[in-house]
Design an enzyme around this catalytic site. Structure first.
Site, PDB file in Angstrom:
ATOM      1  N   PHE A 117      -4.791   0.547  -1.320  1.00 51.10           N
ATOM      2  CA  PHE A 117      -4.681  -0.544  -0.340  1.00 51.10           C
ATOM      3  C   PHE A 117      -5.901  -0.643   0.566  1.00 51.10           C
ATOM      4  CE2 PHE A 117      -3.444   2.927   2.471  1.00 51.10           C
ATOM      5  CZ  PHE A 117      -4.004   2.531   3.679  1.00 51.10           C
ATOM      6  N   LYS A 145      -4.650  -3.512 -11.679  1.00 51.60           N
ATOM      7  CA  LYS A 145      -3.365  -3.382 -10.966  1.00 51.60           C
ATOM      8  C   LYS A 145      -3.725  -3.015  -9.524  1.00 51.60           C
ATOM      9  CE  LYS A 145      -0.481  -1.136  -9.363  1.00 51.60           C
ATOM     10  NZ  LYS A 145      -0.194  -1.234  -7.892  1.00 51.60           N
ATOM     11  N   CYS A 166     -11.462   6.571   2.678  1.00 54.48           N
ATOM     12  CA  CYS A 166     -11.555   7.872   2.001  1.00 54.48           C
ATOM     13  C   CYS A 166     -12.811   8.612   2.430  1.00 54.48           C
ATOM     14  CB  CYS A 166     -11.548   7.673   0.494  1.00 54.48           C
ATOM     15  SG  CYS A 166     -13.015   6.848  -0.078  1.00 54.48           S
TER      16      CYS A 166
HETATM   17  P1  NAD Z   1      -1.767   5.521  -3.513  1.00 52.17           P
HETATM   18  O1  NAD Z   1      -2.106   6.707  -4.337  1.00 52.17           O
HETATM   19  O2  NAD Z   1      -0.428   5.501  -2.843  1.00 52.17           O
HETATM   20  O3  NAD Z   1      -1.806   4.184  -4.409  1.00 52.17           O
HETATM   21  C1  NAD Z   1      -2.926   3.862  -5.189  1.00 52.17           C
HETATM   22  C2  NAD Z   1      -2.481   2.989  -6.361  1.00 52.17           C
HETATM   23  O4  NAD Z   1      -1.592   3.735  -7.202  1.00 52.17           O
HETATM   24  C3  NAD Z   1      -1.725   1.736  -5.939  1.00 52.17           C
HETATM   25  O5  NAD Z   1      -2.114   0.673  -6.781  1.00 52.17           O
HETATM   26  C4  NAD Z   1      -0.262   2.110  -6.154  1.00 52.17           C
HETATM   27  O6  NAD Z   1       0.540   0.996  -6.469  1.00 52.17           O
HETATM   28  C5  NAD Z   1      -0.324   3.077  -7.313  1.00 52.17           C
HETATM   29  N1  NAD Z   1       0.695   4.113  -7.244  1.00 52.17           N
HETATM   30  C6  NAD Z   1       1.222   4.683  -6.123  1.00 52.17           C
HETATM   31  N2  NAD Z   1       2.104   5.636  -6.458  1.00 52.17           N
HETATM   32  C7  NAD Z   1       2.133   5.692  -7.807  1.00 52.17           C
HETATM   33  C8  NAD Z   1       2.839   6.511  -8.754  1.00 52.17           C
HETATM   34  N3  NAD Z   1       3.695   7.437  -8.373  1.00 52.17           N
HETATM   35  N4  NAD Z   1       2.604   6.305 -10.056  1.00 52.17           N
HETATM   36  C9  NAD Z   1       1.723   5.369 -10.462  1.00 52.17           C
HETATM   37  N5  NAD Z   1       1.027   4.573  -9.617  1.00 52.17           N
HETATM   38  C10 NAD Z   1       1.230   4.733  -8.309  1.00 52.17           C
HETATM   39  O7  NAD Z   1      -2.949   5.321  -2.467  1.00 52.17           O
HETATM   40  P2  NAD Z   1      -3.036   4.297  -1.260  1.00 52.17           P
HETATM   41  O8  NAD Z   1      -2.111   4.739  -0.181  1.00 52.17           O
HETATM   42  O9  NAD Z   1      -2.954   2.914  -1.756  1.00 52.17           O
HETATM   43  O10 NAD Z   1      -4.564   4.537  -0.801  1.00 52.17           O
HETATM   44  C11 NAD Z   1      -4.946   5.543   0.082  1.00 52.17           C
HETATM   45  C12 NAD Z   1      -5.443   6.763  -0.653  1.00 52.17           C
HETATM   46  O11 NAD Z   1      -6.526   6.401  -1.511  1.00 52.17           O
HETATM   47  C13 NAD Z   1      -6.023   7.818   0.285  1.00 52.17           C
HETATM   48  O12 NAD Z   1      -5.612   9.084  -0.171  1.00 52.17           O
HETATM   49  C14 NAD Z   1      -7.520   7.650   0.140  1.00 52.17           C
HETATM   50  O13 NAD Z   1      -8.286   8.799   0.423  1.00 52.17           O
HETATM   51  C15 NAD Z   1      -7.618   7.296  -1.302  1.00 52.17           C
HETATM   52  N6  NAD Z   1      -8.885   6.615  -1.598  1.00 52.17           N
HETATM   53  C16 NAD Z   1      -9.821   7.325  -2.267  1.00 52.17           C
HETATM   54  C17 NAD Z   1     -11.043   6.753  -2.523  1.00 52.17           C
HETATM   55  C18 NAD Z   1     -12.110   7.517  -3.264  1.00 52.17           C
HETATM   56  O14 NAD Z   1     -13.075   6.900  -3.657  1.00 52.17           O
HETATM   57  N7  NAD Z   1     -11.964   8.814  -3.472  1.00 52.17           N
HETATM   58  C19 NAD Z   1     -11.304   5.439  -2.111  1.00 52.17           C
HETATM   59  C20 NAD Z   1     -10.310   4.736  -1.446  1.00 52.17           C
HETATM   60  C21 NAD Z   1      -9.088   5.347  -1.201  1.00 52.17           C
END
Ligand code: NAD
Length: 498
Positions: free
Chosen positions: A147, A171, A279
């Site tokens: 997000f 997605k 992140c």
């Molecule tokens: P999230 O892991 O909850 O969700 C990411 C994506 O995965 C979304 O599209 C979501 O719908 C999907 N998803 C969530 N749970 C799932 C599951 N159990 N099975 C399959 N798909 C699933 O992350 P978020 O809250 O959207 O984003 C924040 C996180 O992303 C933080 O931990 C941040 O550090 C990380 N992030 C990392 C980077 C990087 O480059 N390392 C960049 C941006 C964000």
């Protein structure tokens, strides 16, 4: 209420199920988004599969032409895209514009795809034999995004994947899908053939269908570490190429010789910008010596008190709300736990109220002093406006602390000492390192990725690594014997040495 639909085969496609999309500044549901079931995802996979052969055979220079038009459209529609990001994510318009511009950099890089796909050639590797290798697309590839950068992170992935000749299924996050969708529609408008770019919305069911589908050859994921790890395991077990970028706990080390005013100013943006939901946000300041820590706290406290917090759609603010009520409660829980564990909460933003937006998910800037490595607020990613100060005795102690942490996304050293900076950049076990640069996010012609549990997979995101991730190498050896040339059966393994 309007619904954000899927984009499949160039058409908007409705879904049987929907999810609510909320404006975090007001706490109100503002629209709905499609929630894909397995059948929706399979439709997108079929469209991407059908579009692949013709797109693969389209010359790279023609694919690049679409990217040039896409860049122009993104610039023309920037204000609308920024508004969508701010409305659903809650970040300020200035911050959203920064994210969009960094996303556009990736489209510019993809415009150079004819050059980037150039292979290697060797003449006469054996008698009359020439050899070369080139880079071919994989087929249908998919991206799953978080997000916190709804415009930028998808643009890390599909401009290069598509420019390399693949077809794509995105997605995006279900929490703020509109900007991701609007950006993808502009790519369609730029002249992409139908089915090359598809967007499906939803949650876990959609992702798992992509992970298990034979036709999907590679997955790029960006999100939290537990999900990244699960996606890496399941996708790899299904025989796919997977890169899964996860969470972070980014440390900034402040040495006694650092320019404290500069460090404090840049730390303000790095810790509290985007409400800490980056992140690469700095969430730990490791101060070498008590005097450095005392001076940093003294310098930062008045700046934290002056943070301008309000609705994400307003201009001229420093910070908007957190993304959801659930996330706000999680962040408040961490703060409570830090207090109970004995850390000193020297700035407490929990009681912040934004007039006229009482239902918004706001938390003001928080600063913890005297945080130790055993505390959960130190160990885990909070993803909120919370900076923890850890006091250590030396640069070596600071480096040990960072190297022992499970995450290794970004880090920074504040100093005027070149020797210390060289030692730090050389030995620190973190993927992206800054010296007096607290958000060392590489530009689009380098690649982005953390170490340790911040990235599962081998290749980093965007930049040169993405060309390798979205293609596979083919090595060709070729000989054209002349009609008169006599050949004999040769049973020993061919070699040049006599
Ligand atoms: P999230 O892991 O909850 O969700 C990411 C994506 O995965 C979304 O599209 C979501 O719908 C999907 N998803 C969530 N749970 C799932 C599951 N159990 N099975 C399959 N798909 C699933 O992350 P978020 O809250 O959207 O984003 C924040 C996180 O992303 C933080 O931990 C941040 O550090 C990380 N992030 C990392 C980077 C990087 O480059 N390392 C960049 C941006 C964000």
């Amino acid at each position: 209420m309007s619904v954000v639909s899927h984009l499949i085969n160039g058409e908007l496609v409705e879904s049987k199920r929907t999810l609510d999309v909320t404006n975090p500044s007001t706490g109100k549901v503002i629209r709905q988004v499609a929630d894909a079931d397995t059948a929706d995802v399979e439709l997108a996979i079929s469209a991407a599969q059908a579009a692949f052969p013709a797109w693969r055979d389209t010359p790279p220079a023609k694919r690049a032409q679409v990217m040039y038009r896409f860049k122009q459209l993104l610039e023309e529609h920037a204000d609308r895209l920024v508004q969508l990001v701010s409305e659903e994510h809650g970040k300020t318009p200035e911050d959203a514009m920064g994210e969009l511009k960094r996303g556009i950099e990736n489209v510019e890089y993809a415009c150079g795809v004819p050059e980037l796909l150039k292979g290697e050639y060797s003449h006469n590797v054996g008698p009359g034999i020439d050899a070369w290798s080139n880079f071919q697309p994989l087929g249908v590839v998919a991206g799953i995004t978080p997000f916190n950068f709804p415009a930028m992170v998808p643009l890390w992935m599909y401009p290069m994947a598509i420019a390399c000749g693949n077809t794509f299924i995105l997605k995006p996050s279900e929490k703020d899908p509109s900007a991701s969708m609007a950006v993808a529609e502009l790519l369609q408008e730029a002249g992409l053939p139908k089915g090359v770019m598809n967007v499906i919305h939803g949650g876990r069911e959609a992702v798992e269908t992509l992970l298990d589908a034979k036709a999907v050859k590679a997955i790029s994921f960006v999100g939290s570490t537990p999900v990244a790890e699960a996606i890496y395991s399941r996708g790899s077990a299904a025989g796919k190429r997977v890169q899964a970028l996860g969470g972070a706990k980014n440390h900034a080390v402040v040495l006694p010789d650092a320019d404290l005013e500069n460090a404090a100013n840049t730390l303000m943006g790095a810790a509290y910008g985007s409400c800490g939901e980056r992140c690469m946000a700095i969430s730990v300041a490791v101060c070498v010596g008590d005097e450095t820590a005392n001076r940093l706290v003294e310098t930062m406290l008045p700046k934290i008190a002056q943070l301008k917090v309000g609705p994400g759609t307003d201009k001229g603010l420093d910070m908007g709300p957190l993304v959801t009520a659930e996330h706000r409660n999680k962040v408040l829980g961490f703060i409570e736990e830090g207090v109970n564990a004995g850390a000193t909460l020297v700035a407490d933003g929990r009681s912040l109220k934004v007039a006229g937006h009482e239902e918004g998910y706001f938390v003001g800037g928080c600063l913890f002093d005297n945080v130790t490595a055993e505390m959960r607020i130190y160990q885990e990613e909070i993803f909120g406006p919370v900076l923890c100060i850890v006091r250590v005795g030396s640069l070596d102690d600071a480096m040990q602390l960072i190297n022992d942490h499970e995450y290794g996304n970004g880090t920074c050293l504040f100093t005027r000492d070149g020797e210390a900076a060289r030692r730090f950049t050389d030995a620190i076990e973190v993927g992206m390192v800054g010296v007096n640069v607290p958000l060392p996010v590489p530009v689009a012609y380098h690649s982005f990725g953390g170490w340790k549990r911040s990235l599962f997979g081998d290749l980093h995101a965007y930049g040169p690594d993405s060309v390798r991730f979205y293609t596979r190498r083919k090595a060709v050896s070729q000989r054209w014997p002349s009609v008169s040339e006599a050949t004999t059966a040769e049973f020993s393994f061919p070699a040049n040495q006599s």
